[in-house]
Design an enzyme around this catalytic site. Structure first.
Site, short mmCIF file in Angstrom:
data_model
loop_
_atom_site.label_atom_id
_atom_site.label_comp_id
_atom_site.label_asym_id
_atom_site.label_seq_id
_atom_site.Cartn_x
_atom_site.Cartn_y
_atom_site.Cartn_z
N LYS A 79 99.41 58.08 -15.80
CA LYS A 79 100.71 58.65 -16.11
C LYS A 79 101.49 59.05 -15.02
O LYS A 79 102.90 58.96 -14.96
CB LYS A 79 100.57 59.68 -17.25
C1 LIG Z 1 97.88 58.03 -21.72
C2 LIG Z 1 96.32 57.45 -21.50
C3 LIG Z 1 95.79 56.53 -21.99
C4 LIG Z 1 96.90 55.61 -23.02
O1 LIG Z 1 98.03 55.07 -22.60
P1 LIG Z 1 98.88 54.45 -23.56
O2 LIG Z 1 99.99 54.04 -22.62
O3 LIG Z 1 99.27 55.63 -24.53
O4 LIG Z 1 98.58 53.29 -24.24
C5 LIG Z 1 94.86 55.88 -21.66
N1 LIG Z 1 93.92 56.50 -20.65
C6 LIG Z 1 94.38 57.73 -20.00
C7 LIG Z 1 93.41 58.42 -19.33
C8 LIG Z 1 95.82 58.08 -20.57
O5 LIG Z 1 96.08 59.35 -19.98
#
Ligand SMILES: *Cc1c(COP(=O)(O)O)cnc(C)c1O
Length: 485
Positions: A121
């Site tokens: 993120k």
């Molecule tokens: C948020 C997250 C995901 C999922 O991503 P999306 O965009 O919600 O599909 C997968 N792995 C990690 C470590 C995350 O923080």
């Protein structure tokens, strides 16, 4: 570039108009009015550094008259530095922002978790922080971000917004429900504009409070309340960049020709990450398959394999060892459905308004071969379980001497199911193992090395306000601490 909603709301908004917004007023998600074609750009772009590539891509989605491109370029260069994305995993190339690791005779890993909170993120959130700051300054506005988190989103948002003078951030989390590491990451921040609020309750209670406060339009306006959730368009746009970068890295590593295809497999929850891959493919990136990997909360696995999109109830949503993928529904899925419907907003609106009442969309009703249609878009999906994660972490450690995190393990499990001999399979590495020590220990009976900056963070002083599960208490706290200078 102008934007409109998947449900039809269309007043020709620009990139910066929708930057600070969540949902469109009609409840839909914002989309660009067309996808720029990048096929003819690939040759020119193939050797660009991450920051320049991000600028070249983002300027396609943001007009010069909206944000002057010289400023946009500064923001991209300020965001994508090796200093910010410095937490290289053991055995990784330190010279790049999103290095590719080739696991011999197996899949490849595209590292997206080298930023300040060790999760993917950060790739988009760091840019969002700088864009917010820039646009607020220019408009002479202040923003108070209210969010709810069960882990990764909250810390990524706080590390992106810390020290920004036009922004305060209020992050709700369920009291004593996050891992010690996750709590420490957030609660040890001492910046004056960061407010951690622990709620006596569960994650859903936190989310409900955010909804209640956001639905109080008078309060929302008076205190300039905003959000940073995964449906934010700028986050999706920023994520398109690493698919293109990952493509170039793979072409180079496997000595392929520009135009040859590769596959991506994406550990998925709210469909934000893989949605960016879908858009990259629509823009002309040579991608063969886009594979959504779910955990036990397998909403995406089910829709792509049966044509039935059904949300899980709170009781059906399990807490798993890949917690950032624990979802009851996939908030960004509507963006794909809009494209699947050939941008027919009326139809999308009808389907999702019905979904909000019945929790189900059956794509077989309107299309007898919807599964083939999904595949034409490149979409495939499967899921994995706790036992699979433990096996995969053990196997990757034994065969390649690399420790991966549980979300990436979900990705590898599913990627191996779809791996074809002559097509590189790139699994997006969405977090680092230090964040999920317990599961690593359970799998290989050893702890991953922690990056130095995180050694002992559980012992740092914590700055957090404990409040009851009560929206009025949260409002009162925001009134006392909002940014209005
Ligand atoms: C948020 C997250 C995901 C999922 O991503 P999306 O965009 O919600 O599909 C997968 N792995 C990690 C470590 C995350 O923080």
């Amino acid at each position: 570039m102008k934007y409109y909603s998947t449900r039809g709301y269309d007043i020709n908004q620009s990139f910066s108009d929708i930057l600070l917004e969540g949902l469109a007023p009609d409840g839909g998600l914002y989309m660009p009015k067309f996808y720029p074609d990048i096929k003819h750009k690939l040759l020119e772009w193939k050797d660009l550094e991450y920051a320049e590539l991000s600028y070249q891509i983002l300027k396609l989605f943001c007009d010069n008259a909206d944000i002057p491109h010289a400023d946009l370029k500064d923001i991209c260069y300020k965001t994508y530095t090796k200093d910010i994305y410095k937490y290289v995993r053991d055995g990784e190339n330190a010279g790049e922002i999103t290095p590719l690791t080739i696991l011999k005779d197996d899949v490849c890993l595209l590292a997206l978790s080298n930023g300040p909170t060790l999760a993917f993120k950060d790739m988009a959130m760091q840019l969002l922080g700088n864009l917010f700051d820039y646009v607020l300054e220019r408009k002479g506005r202040k923003l108070n971000i209210l969010g709810a988190t069960s882990g990764d989103t909250g810390s990524a948002a706080e590390y992106a917004m810390r020290g920004k003078k036009n922004i305060n951030i209020f992050m709700l989390s369920p009291h004593n429900k996050m891992s010690a590491f996750q709590q420490a990451q957030m609660f040890s921040l001492t910046d004056e504009n960061i407010f951690n609020i622990a709620i006596e309750g569960f994650f859903d209670n936190c989310q409900d409070i955010v909804k209640v406060v956001s639905n109080d339009l008078e309060f929302k306006q008076k205190y300039n309340i905003g959000t940073v959730n995964s449906i934010n368009w700028a986050r999706i746009a920023a994520q398109i960049v690493y698919y293109i970068k990952g493509y170039f890295n793979s072409i180079r590593a496997f000595k392929l020709e520009l135009g040859d295809v590769i596959d991506f497999c994406v550990p998925s929850g709210n469909f934000g990450n893989i949605c960016a891959g879908h858009i990259a493919k629509q823009m002309g990136l040579p991608v063969n398959k886009l594979i959504a990997a779910s955990n036990e909360n397998n909403v995406l696995d089910i829709v792509f394999n049966t044509g039935v999109y059904k949300s899980r109830t709170v009781q059906q949503t399990c807490q798993t060892s890949s917690p950032s993928m624990d979802i009851s529904k996939a908030s960004n899925f509507e963006r794909f459905v809009f494209d699947y419907n050939k941008q027919n907003a009326e139809k999308t609106k009808q389907q999702f308004e019905q979904f909000s009442k019945t929790d189900i969309i059956n794509f077989n009703d309107s299309h007898s071969n919807c599964l083939d249609e999904f595949k034409k878009f490149g979409f495939f999906a499967a899921s994995s379980t706790h036992a699979h994660r433990l096996d995969i972490i053990r196997d990757i450690y034994a065969r390649h001497n690399i420790i991966i995190d549980p979300h990436t393990a979900d990705g590898i499990k599913v990627a191996r199911q779809y791996k074809q001999k002559n097509i590189p399979m790139v699994v997006l590495e969405t977090a680092q193992p230090d964040k999920f020590e317990q599961t690593i220990k359970e799998s290989i009976n050893t702890l991953p090395n922690r990056h130095n900056d995180f050694v002992g963070i559980e012992k740092l002083d914590k700055r957090v306000k404990l409040l009851n599960n009560n929206a009025d208490e949260v409002k009162e706290f925001i009134m006392q601490n909002h940014n209005s200078k």
